[in-house]
Each structure stands twice: as structure tokens, then as C-alpha cells.
Enzyme design. Structure first.
Site, mmCIF file in Angstrom:
data_model
loop_
_atom_site.group_PDB
_atom_site.id
_atom_site.type_symbol
_atom_site.label_atom_id
_atom_site.label_comp_id
_atom_site.label_asym_id
_atom_site.label_seq_id
_atom_site.Cartn_x
_atom_site.Cartn_y
_atom_site.Cartn_z
ATOM 1 N NE ARG A 1 -39.339 -16.283 -65.750
ATOM 2 C CZ ARG A 1 -39.662 -17.481 -65.236
ATOM 3 N NH1 ARG A 1 -40.301 -18.430 -65.986
ATOM 4 N NH2 ARG A 1 -39.379 -17.819 -63.918
ATOM 5 C CE LYS B 1 -42.275 -12.001 -55.258
ATOM 6 N NZ LYS B 1 -42.008 -13.233 -55.540
ATOM 7 C CG ASP C 1 -36.443 -9.211 -57.587
ATOM 8 O OD1 ASP C 1 -35.846 -10.204 -57.820
ATOM 9 O OD2 ASP C 1 -37.675 -9.047 -58.199
HETATM 10 N N1 BES Z 1 -37.841 -11.798 -57.562
HETATM 11 C C1 BES Z 1 -38.417 -13.427 -57.674
HETATM 12 C C2 BES Z 1 -37.442 -14.390 -57.358
HETATM 13 C C3 BES Z 1 -36.857 -14.324 -56.035
HETATM 14 C C4 BES Z 1 -37.185 -15.143 -54.906
HETATM 15 C C5 BES Z 1 -35.555 -13.646 -55.810
HETATM 16 C C6 BES Z 1 -36.928 -15.222 -53.608
HETATM 17 C C7 BES Z 1 -34.959 -13.772 -54.500
HETATM 18 C C8 BES Z 1 -35.501 -14.364 -53.446
HETATM 19 C C9 BES Z 1 -38.878 -13.583 -59.046
HETATM 20 O O1 BES Z 1 -39.392 -12.437 -59.693
HETATM 21 C C10 BES Z 1 -40.239 -14.451 -58.557
HETATM 22 O O2 BES Z 1 -40.860 -13.951 -58.238
HETATM 23 N N2 BES Z 1 -40.048 -15.425 -59.164
HETATM 24 C C11 BES Z 1 -41.045 -16.704 -59.019
HETATM 25 C C12 BES Z 1 -41.244 -17.379 -60.517
HETATM 26 C C13 BES Z 1 -42.377 -18.100 -60.511
HETATM 27 C C14 BES Z 1 -43.623 -17.251 -60.597
HETATM 28 C C15 BES Z 1 -42.402 -18.850 -61.858
HETATM 29 C C16 BES Z 1 -40.754 -17.495 -58.127
HETATM 30 O O3 BES Z 1 -39.390 -17.758 -57.913
HETATM 31 O O4 BES Z 1 -41.564 -18.021 -57.349
HETATM 32 ZN ZN ZN Z 2 -38.455 -10.560 -59.093
HETATM 33 ZN ZN ZN Z 3 -41.384 -12.029 -59.228
#
Ligand code: BES
Ligand code: ZN
Ligand code: ZN
Length: 500
Positions: free
Chosen positions: A354, A280, A291
Site C-alpha cells: 500500500r 514473515k 508479490d
Molecule cells: N504481499 C503480502 C500479501 C500476500 C499474502 C500476498 C499472501 C499473497 C499471498 C503483503 O505485502 C502483506 O504482507 N500484507 C500483510 C498486511 C498486514 C501486515 C496488514 C498481510 O496480509 O499479512
Molecule cells: Zn507484499
Molecule cells: Zn508484505
């Protein structure tokens, strides 16, 4: 803050402040305030004009009595317009009032039962919600500061003032508020705690303490055992971290419910999400300590369930690990074998939630569940879709989704449905495995649900709650101070209570 009853004739009530509510621009004195005024001639001038206080939502005003009054102050707090009253406003108004008391270092707050007279929801429900709102609004996390920012000892006591013995329903309302608050506070504490403190082992320790206190059965599966069991998705995510991972299974099974099909809660417990190799951006990455809010909501609900002595069989399954980049970390392109036997091609290591949930859902099937609810900060896309005050709910039964939404709105947690039509499934087709873990960016929250759905047989009732938005608030929401919200605790608890 200590919560108790003070039962004595109105004239003899003692407090540093008594609290009354008022609707906006109402010419009538609300609830029992009028009665209180007639019993306390010293306060008769309270409602004389000119008045600065108009009853706007969250507006507070303090009036000081003469030194000989047994009650030194009266606080009025606004509820906004009477026509738009709801319990959310009552929770927030009470929080505003108690926070004002904290600011002024007022020790002993009296909430007269008559202050709730005429509440459209009935006095018992209003009392429960006022106490929950007030106490959760005072929430502070000061475990790690050496200099206390706020005088957390104020107010020291909230006393419910009653002229006569309260009936069982009212007493129960206060007890219930305390049980519910304790679950919310646990969940907020876990989510607020930084990732170097709230590790998977720390969550397991918390679960063990709950198990000890309330007699839950606890099983903690470590990474080696998870590998042997075939949880290839969970293991892949966990293997990039030096922090020992675990799958926590906590079971509430009161005597006589052993044969019942349980309600199973599955909570995402990523104690820190860097994104892994699909790393990220660093801006705001610190928020990814939250998370594990799904897992924290399940533990919070279990605390309230334990406190309530609920006579139902409930199971909590919490896959807990960090998602880190490392020489051993899983990589985009890797193909993993899940506990269910299905294979998954990793497109993004940041779609880790997931993966761990899929294995946890498969594990949940071993309990022959009556229904499964998973709860997770799963997708940023969900925040884009619904904003940060609302969770998405998806699943394989309309009635179950509706039931969850109804339960949620009854306790102030907003959930909105997203579809799970088959037409989305194409997006997750892989060339070399059964599925990819990520499709297109479009419809990201739906696809998260669609992925999980592949691991739940149609005959098992299942719902998925994406709480990426409401798990954390950057705004102070009064009964929910800035930060971890405890979202989900009340919905899960209420679902458990209303189950069958
Ligand atoms: N933990 C994140 C989602 C998240 C984002 C929670 C902001 C709380 C605040 C999750 O694991 C993630 O990174 N999801 C990705 C999925 C994508 C790669 C399909 C996302 O949301 O960008
Ligand atoms: Zn996550
Ligand atoms: Zn993630």
C-alpha cells in the site's frame, strides 16, 4: 505450438488427431461429430456401445482408426452436463485434450470447426476461448531446468480444420486468442521467475522490450530520482534492499490520442516480500516472489494491447522493489512523507504494498487520468475473505466496480466487491501522523483499500483489485497449471478495449 488453419473438404483433413467435444450423458452426437462420421465410414463404430466415455468434464478418450484413414485418431473430450456449460469449461476441456496430446507426443492436432457447432456462445467466441484455454493449459516454465521435464514440443501444431473459407470473425477469433495468450504467458513467466532473476531491473528491461516492439513510451525512474521527487513511501520500502529499485512508466499513446485522458493501470511490483523488519515466518516465504503479480499483469496486458494495436491511450505505472530487512531498512514506528504530502506512520513494514502504491497513485494523477485501476497482491486477509480463486474489487464509483466485475466475468476472472465505507477510516488514524499503514487485523483487505483511497481525490474514478488469492494457484486448474496464473491480464485488457 503453431496455430493455423487447414481449409479443405472434410474428407481431406489431415491430422494426427482430431478433437471433438461431448456433453455428459448426451445421447446425441454433439456438434459436427455426426457429420464427420458420415463422411468417414471407417469411424462409424466410434459411437457404438459399449462406451467408457461418458463426457464427464475433462474426461478424454482416444479412438484409433484403420491405417488407411487420413486421420489416425479421434479424441473425445467431455464438457460435463450441457445445462451447466460455460466457456470456462470449454477452456479447461480443451486444455485437458491438448495436455493428453502432449503426454502421448502427438504432433499435429486438428480442431474441426464443426466440433464447435451449436456452442451456446456462438462459434467465434467458443473458438477464441478454446484456443486460449488449450494454449494456456500447455503453459510450462522450463527456463531454468537443464533437464526438460516435459516434451514441450508436443503438440507442435494446432490446426483449425474448416471445410470452407472461415469468415473474418472466425479468423479474428484465432488471432485474438494468440494476442491474449501472449500477454498471459508473459505475465506467468515474470511471476514464476525467481526473485534473483525477476528483479526490478528485469521488469524494467521487459518493459523496454515491449516499448521497442510496440512503440510504447518508457520512463524508468530510479531510487535517487524518486527520492528527489518526494516519493517518501516508495523510497522507504526500497531502501532496505541492495537490488536497485525503479518506478516504471509505460505509455501507449497512439497518434491522435495525445489529448485524451488516459486509463491508468498501477501494478504492485514487490519482486520479493520478506516482510522487512516485520519479517514473515520462513515457511512458504519462497512464494513471496510472486508479490509482483500486479506489475506482471499490467505488463501482460500491455503486451496484448500492443499486439492488438488498440487505439486508446493507456498508461502503466509499476513501482518495483524488494521488501528486505537490512541496516538501512525502514522500521515500524517510522513516519514517512508521501508524494502527496500526507504523512504515514509505519506499523508494519510488511504492509509495504500500500505504501509503494500510494506514491504510484499520486504519480498517476499527473496524467490527469480518466480512471485509475490498481492491481496488487495486497493482503493475505483477502485470501481469507474470498478464497484463492477470486479477487476483491474496491473503489470510489459503483458503476466502475460493476463494469470491472462484468468485464472480468466475461473473461473468466472472478472479482467480488468489498465496501469502502467511511466508518473504516478510524482504524487508520495515527497519533503522530496523518495515517497508520495498518489497522486491526479484522477487515484487512478492506483496510488495504481504505488506505489507498486516501491518496485518490474523490473526483478521480479509481478501483483497486486485490489479487493476493488468484495470482497464484497451488492446484492445477487445467487451463491454468499450478503456479502463476496470469490473473488480471484479461480483465485489464478487456477494460482497455471497452474503454469509452
Ligand atoms: N504481499 C503480502 C500479501 C500476500 C499474502 C500476498 C499472501 C499473497 C499471498 C503483503 O505485502 C502483506 O504482507 N500484507 C500483510 C498486511 C498486514 C501486515 C496488514 C498481510 O496480509 O499479512
Ligand atoms: Zn507484499
Ligand atoms: Zn508484505
Amino acid at each position: 505450438m503453431h496455430i493455423d488453419w487447414q481449409i479443405s473438404p472434410m474428407k481431406e483433413w489431415r491430422a494426427d488427431v482430431v478433437l471433438f467435444y461431448a456433453f455428459e450423458d448426451s445421447t446425441e452426437t454433439f456438434g459436427g461429430l455426426g457429420r464427420w462420421l458420415t463422411e468417414h465410414p471407417g469411424w462409424a463404430g466410434l459411437l457404438d456401445p459399449p462406451r467408457d466415455f461418458v463426457g464427464k468434464l475433462l474426461q478424454t478418450a482416444i479412438y484409433y482408426g484403420s491405417a488407411c484413414e487420413p486421420v489416425a485418431r479421434v479424441m473425445l473430450v467431455g464438457l460435463g452436463a450441457a445445462a451447466s456449460f460455460d466457456l470456462e469449461k470449454l477452456r479447461n476441456a480443451t486444455a485437458a485434450a491438448l495436455r493428453k496430446c502432449r503426454e502421448l507426443k502427438i504432433a499435429r492436432v486438428g480442431l474441426p470447426l464443426p466440433a464447435l457447432d451449436g456452442m451456446p456462445t456462438g462459434v467465434a467466441a467458443a473458438l477464441r476461448e478454446a484456443v486460449i484455454g488449450g494454449t494456456t493449459g500447455l503453459y510450462l516454465y522450463q527456463a531454468l531446468t537443464t533437464r526438460k521435464q516435459q516434451p514441450e514440443d508436443f503438440p507442435a501444431a494446432l490446426e483449425i480444420l474448416a471445410a470452407t473459407d472461415p469468415d473474418a470473425g472466425l479468423r479474428e477469433a484465432v488471432l485474438d486468442a494468440v494476442r491474449i495468450t501472449s500477454g498471459i504467458v508473459l505475465s506467468r513467466d515474470l511471476v514464476t521467475a525467481p526473485a534473483n532473476l525477476a528483479t526490478p531491473a528485469y521488469l524494467a528491461k521487459t518493459a523496454a522490450e515491449l516499448a521497442d516492439t510496440y512503440g510504447f513510451t518508457l520512463t524508468v525512474i530510479d531510487l535517487e530520482q524518486a527520492r528527489e521527487m518526494g516519493m517518501g513511501l516508495f523510497v522507504a520500502v526500497a531502501q532496505g534492499s541492495r537490488e536497485p529499485a525503479c518506478l516504471i512508466v509505460v505509455e501507449h499513446c497512439p497518434a491522435g490520442t495525445e489529448q485524451d485522458a488516459p486509463l491508468v493501470f498501477v501494478g504492485k511490483g514487490i519482486t520479493f516480500d520478506t516482510g522487512g523488519i516485520s519479517i514473515k515466518p520462513s515457511a512458504k516465504m519462497e512464494f513471496m516472489k510472486h508479490d509482483m503479480a500486479g506489475a506482471a499483469a499490467v505488463l501482460g496486458a500491455f503486451k496484448s494491447i500492443g499486439e492488438s494495436g488498440l487505439r486508446k491511450r493507456i498508461v502503466g505505472i509499476l513501482p518495483c522493489c524488494e521488501n528486505m530487512p537490512d541496516g538501512k531498512a525502514y522500521k515500524p514506528g517510522d513516519v514517512l512523507r508521501s508524494l502527496a504530502g500526507l504523512t504515514v506512520e509505519v506499523i508494519s513494514t510488511d504492509a509495504e504494498g500500500r505504501l509503494i502504491l500510494a506514491d504510484a497513485l499520486s504519480y498517476a494523477l499527473r496524467y490527469k487520468p480518466a480512471a485509475i485501476v490498481d492491481i496488487a497482491t495486497l493482503t493475505g486477509a483477502c485470501i481469507i475473505a474470498l478464497g484463492d480463486r477470486v479477487a476483491a474489487v474496491m473503489g470510489n464509483r459503483e458503476e466502475f466496480i460493476d463494469a470491472i466485475r462484468t468485464v472480468g466475468s466475461g473473461v473468466g476472472e472472478c472479482l467480488w466487491p468489498l465496501p469502502q465505507w467511511e466508518l473504516y477510516c478510524d482504524d487508520l488514524k495515527s497519533e503522530i501522523a496523518d495515517f497508520k499503514n495498518v489497522g486491526e487485523r479484522k477487515g484487512g483487505a478492506v483496510l488495504g483499500g481504505i488506505f489507498l483511497k486516501q491518496f485518490v481525490p474523490d473526483e478521480v474514478t479509481w478501483a483497486h483489485l486485490d489479487i493476493a488469492g488468484p495470482a497464484w494457484t497451488e492446484k492445477d486448474l487445467m487451463s491454468i497449471p499450478k503456479g502463476a496464473t496470469g490473473f488480471g491480464v484479461r480483465t485489464l485488457l478487456e477494460l482497455a478495449r471497452q474503454w469509452r
